[in-house]
Design a protein around this motif. Sequence first.
Motif: not given
Length: 159
Positions: A31-32, A36-37, A56, A59, A61
């Motif tokens: 993610k970092k 990721l958006s 993922v 979260l 995404f």
Amino acid sequence: MQYYESKGLYLQEHKSYFTNAQTHREVIYLKKILKLSQKDKILDAACGHGRHALPVAKLGFNIEGVDSSKYLINLARIEALRKKLKIVFHLQSLEKLSLRKKYSKIFLMFADFGVMNGPLVIRKLAQHMDREGLLLLDVDSIYRLQRYFKKPSITLRIK
């Protein structure tokens, strides 16, 4: 390859590494580092049993997975259904990858790259990336390999 199928040893041999805590650390890292958006279209290349794709997706995404093991893909699909996650899993070899979309972020985790035709896989992944896309490639290091040797008498020497 039998190693990645129901009677293979892949999941058993890596059971001590595939912990929830380890997976959580890796997902936070993904993610970092990939920034990721919610607008990203993400591909988990060589996704196996969905170890990264599932959390993922949880979260929020937009992620898909691809793997050449029918057994592992089926495990991932079952777990996605159980968790009510909308993830498309594709059964394909990365060396013959042919999907109908492009992705803004692609990652290949846990050293599967080392057993593939690297230049071909890179070309295939590049064909499936947006022009400004990012690719994260996890490759084995000599130190991680040492931990997986079963015989303590084996040593690796770097020259």
